[in-house]
Design an enzyme around this catalytic site. Sequence first.
Site, PDB file in Angstrom:
ATOM      1  N   HIS A  60       0.828  -1.206   0.000  1.00 35.23           N
ATOM      2  CA  HIS A  60       0.000   0.000   0.000  1.00 35.23           C
ATOM      3  C   HIS A  60       0.866   1.262   0.000  1.00 35.23           C
ATOM      4  O   HIS A  60       1.268   1.749   1.054  1.00 35.23           O
ATOM      5  CB  HIS A  60      -0.907  -0.044   1.238  1.00 35.23           C
ATOM      6  CG  HIS A  60      -1.956   1.029   1.275  1.00 35.23           C
ATOM      7  ND1 HIS A  60      -3.150   0.874   1.920  1.00 35.23           N
ATOM      8  CD2 HIS A  60      -1.986   2.292   0.769  1.00 35.23           C
ATOM      9  CE1 HIS A  60      -3.872   1.978   1.808  1.00 35.23           C
ATOM     10  NE2 HIS A  60      -3.175   2.863   1.121  1.00 35.23           N
ATOM     11  N   ARG A  64       2.299   8.719  -6.575  1.00 37.19           N
ATOM     12  CA  ARG A  64       1.951  10.052  -7.107  1.00 37.19           C
ATOM     13  C   ARG A  64       2.192  10.278  -8.588  1.00 37.19           C
ATOM     14  O   ARG A  64       1.771  11.296  -9.114  1.00 37.19           O
ATOM     15  CB  ARG A  64       2.678  11.165  -6.325  1.00 37.19           C
ATOM     16  CG  ARG A  64       2.450  11.147  -4.815  1.00 37.19           C
ATOM     17  CD  ARG A  64       1.015  11.323  -4.439  1.00 37.19           C
ATOM     18  NE  ARG A  64       0.856  11.496  -2.990  1.00 37.19           N
ATOM     19  CZ  ARG A  64      -0.230  11.138  -2.325  1.00 37.19           C
ATOM     20  NH1 ARG A  64      -1.253  10.603  -2.963  1.00 37.19           N
ATOM     21  NH2 ARG A  64      -0.311  11.336  -1.027  1.00 37.19           N
ATOM     22  N   ASN A  94      -4.840   6.349  -6.985  1.00 34.67           N
ATOM     23  CA  ASN A  94      -5.341   7.730  -6.888  1.00 34.67           C
ATOM     24  C   ASN A  94      -4.338   8.741  -7.441  1.00 34.67           C
ATOM     25  O   ASN A  94      -3.988   9.724  -6.795  1.00 34.67           O
ATOM     26  CB  ASN A  94      -5.750   8.079  -5.450  1.00 34.67           C
ATOM     27  CG  ASN A  94      -4.584   8.047  -4.481  1.00 34.67           C
ATOM     28  OD1 ASN A  94      -3.605   7.346  -4.721  1.00 34.67           O
ATOM     29  ND2 ASN A  94      -4.670   8.809  -3.409  1.00 34.67           N
ATOM     30  N   ASP A 152      -8.818   3.285  -2.988  1.00 35.49           N
ATOM     31  CA  ASP A 152      -8.219   3.854  -1.778  1.00 35.49           C
ATOM     32  C   ASP A 152      -8.173   5.384  -1.782  1.00 35.49           C
ATOM     33  O   ASP A 152      -7.872   6.019  -2.790  1.00 35.49           O
ATOM     34  CB  ASP A 152      -6.803   3.324  -1.572  1.00 35.49           C
ATOM     35  CG  ASP A 152      -6.232   3.805  -0.247  1.00 35.49           C
ATOM     36  OD1 ASP A 152      -6.895   3.628   0.769  1.00 35.49           O
ATOM     37  OD2 ASP A 152      -5.145   4.400  -0.256  1.00 35.49           O
ATOM     38  N   HIS A 179     -10.791   0.578   1.418  1.00 36.75           N
ATOM     39  CA  HIS A 179     -10.621   1.769   2.270  1.00 36.75           C
ATOM     40  C   HIS A 179     -11.967   1.974   2.965  1.00 36.75           C
ATOM     41  O   HIS A 179     -12.935   2.423   2.351  1.00 36.75           O
ATOM     42  CB  HIS A 179     -10.243   2.975   1.393  1.00 36.75           C
ATOM     43  CG  HIS A 179     -10.267   4.294   2.102  1.00 36.75           C
ATOM     44  ND1 HIS A 179      -9.127   4.992   2.404  1.00 36.75           N
ATOM     45  CD2 HIS A 179     -11.294   5.060   2.553  1.00 36.75           C
ATOM     46  CE1 HIS A 179      -9.447   6.131   3.014  1.00 36.75           C
ATOM     47  NE2 HIS A 179     -10.764   6.196   3.116  1.00 36.75           N
ATOM     48  N   HIS A 232      -5.377  -0.303   6.151  1.00 39.47           N
ATOM     49  CA  HIS A 232      -5.084   0.571   7.307  1.00 39.47           C
ATOM     50  C   HIS A 232      -6.065   0.492   8.486  1.00 39.47           C
ATOM     51  O   HIS A 232      -6.732   1.467   8.819  1.00 39.47           O
ATOM     52  CB  HIS A 232      -4.893   2.028   6.877  1.00 39.47           C
ATOM     53  CG  HIS A 232      -5.882   2.554   5.865  1.00 39.47           C
ATOM     54  ND1 HIS A 232      -7.227   2.493   6.040  1.00 39.47           N
ATOM     55  CD2 HIS A 232      -5.684   3.172   4.668  1.00 39.47           C
ATOM     56  CE1 HIS A 232      -7.829   3.039   5.003  1.00 39.47           C
ATOM     57  NE2 HIS A 232      -6.918   3.455   4.144  1.00 39.47           N
ATOM     58  N   ASN A 278      -5.517   9.564   7.624  1.00 43.35           N
ATOM     59  CA  ASN A 278      -6.860   9.025   7.498  1.00 43.35           C
ATOM     60  C   ASN A 278      -6.801   7.517   7.268  1.00 43.35           C
ATOM     61  O   ASN A 278      -6.249   7.096   6.262  1.00 43.35           O
ATOM     62  CB  ASN A 278      -7.581   9.693   6.327  1.00 43.35           C
ATOM     63  CG  ASN A 278      -9.050   9.321   6.284  1.00 43.35           C
ATOM     64  OD1 ASN A 278      -9.605   8.859   7.281  1.00 43.35           O
ATOM     65  ND2 ASN A 278      -9.675   9.485   5.135  1.00 43.35           N
ATOM     66  N   ASP A 305       1.182   2.742   3.731  1.00 42.94           N
ATOM     67  CA  ASP A 305       0.291   3.818   3.274  1.00 42.94           C
ATOM     68  C   ASP A 305       1.116   5.104   3.025  1.00 42.94           C
ATOM     69  O   ASP A 305       0.664   6.221   3.322  1.00 42.94           O
ATOM     70  CB  ASP A 305      -0.846   4.082   4.267  1.00 42.94           C
ATOM     71  CG  ASP A 305      -2.022   4.820   3.612  1.00 42.94           C
ATOM     72  OD1 ASP A 305      -1.947   5.103   2.408  1.00 42.94           O
ATOM     73  OD2 ASP A 305      -3.004   5.115   4.320  1.00 42.94           O
ATOM     74  N   GLY A 324      -2.242  12.217   5.591  1.00 40.86           N
ATOM     75  CA  GLY A 324      -1.227  11.265   5.136  1.00 40.86           C
ATOM     76  C   GLY A 324       0.186  11.607   5.524  1.00 40.86           C
ATOM     77  O   GLY A 324       0.528  12.777   5.726  1.00 40.86           O
TER      78      GLY A 324
END
Length: 437
Positions: A60, A64, A94, A152, A179, A232, A278, A305, A324
């Site tokens: 996980h 980016r 994401n 996620d 998530h 998570h 989160n 994460d 994050g």
Amino acid sequence: MKYLIKNGRVIDPADKIDEFSDVFIAEGKIERIGKNLNVKPDEVIDAKDRIVAPGLVDMHVHLREPGREDKETMRSGTRAALKGGFTSVACMPNTEPPIDNPKIVKLVRDIIKKDALCNVFIISAITKGREGKVLADFDQVKKTSLAAVSDDGACVEDANLMLKALKECKKSHLLLIDHCEDTKISSGGVINKGFVSTKMGLRGIPKEAEYKMVKRDIELAKKASTNIHIAHVSCKESIDLIRKAKSDGIKVSAETAPHYFSLTEDCCVTYDTNTKMNPPLRTTGDVNAIKEALSDGTIDAIATDHAPHTDSEKGVEFDFAPFGVIGLETALSLAAVELVERGALSWPDAILKMSTNPARILGLDKGGLKTGGQADIVIIDPNKEYVYEEESIESKCKNSPFIGWRLKAKVTHVFVAGELVMNDEVIIYAAEMIGRL
Ligand SMILES: [Zn+2]
Ligand SMILES: [Zn+2]
């Protein structure tokens, strides 16, 4: 190149091995493991007082790229991975644009081929645009041979759509990584709801926002008779539900992140936005429950994460900062200090949670030291103490709450596909290695 790793404590949870042995690497593969090997290496690495283990696997991370190369790139993210002992990472979709169709998958694959310094596996979105409205085309996803799907960062709030997604996953042999967040409950919250949030005058996120969805999705997975993986896990109530589901034979697996067993909501009182994540940091009771769950097997994996955010994004009021923290470079040391030193896990169990189990959950042929297998290996000095300093960070972003912490256990050497890519704590690689890894 042929390498001989000598005198190390070889730990391979996949084969239940924990013994002093030599490891011989040739042509990218683990050629032999045994005592006093009589072989002809090009280079010998003395691993006395060190652990030799399968390369760590992080199921996980947020790398980016594409879209937010100011936060992280394939190159900087995989450098951070190597620094932390990870030879395989699975990146979340994401990105901008999100990874939700074969065209973007191909784009990311090309970036991986060009720039990645370790194995990178792509997790594709559950729904188009991660909007929770229309399912992505899982047949297409499967054709590009991805390990798993996840939205996620967002939750699939529509229960019918989630059930449909789980059924499709079963058909396509994909793992759904969940998530769990009911945004109707968490809405506007920035920190765990409780005494600390009240004292700080910040809007709280009740634990219910997490465990309500954990409960719903375990039930849906049971209905679809398929696997589900809970991302998570941060609170005791979620753990109780997962423990019960496992004992009922439901195919649920779970991960937690190092910050959830190292920190509590009390760290937020400084208004340091690097304590904002989160799900949010919870209470001492939750931290203890997580340690117990790691120890008894309820939580299968530790995943970072890893979520880089720039100084300018994090350097705002607590309410407005993004959720994050980065985590690739501190995960192993935090496991060593918070779990191994405190007796919650043995070293073989820590390697199990950070390599063997995440590989198994994702269906990857990683996380072990089998003879003839690809030589993804990490050498750890478990006794090396150091202070985690901002200057040492390989990630493009420095959003860690652990800067300045005295930590223990350092990765000294990393092999990816038999290539020595980190030597004596220094990342080295030849340009021609990239693309072959
Ligand atoms: Zn998430
Ligand atoms: Zn995430």
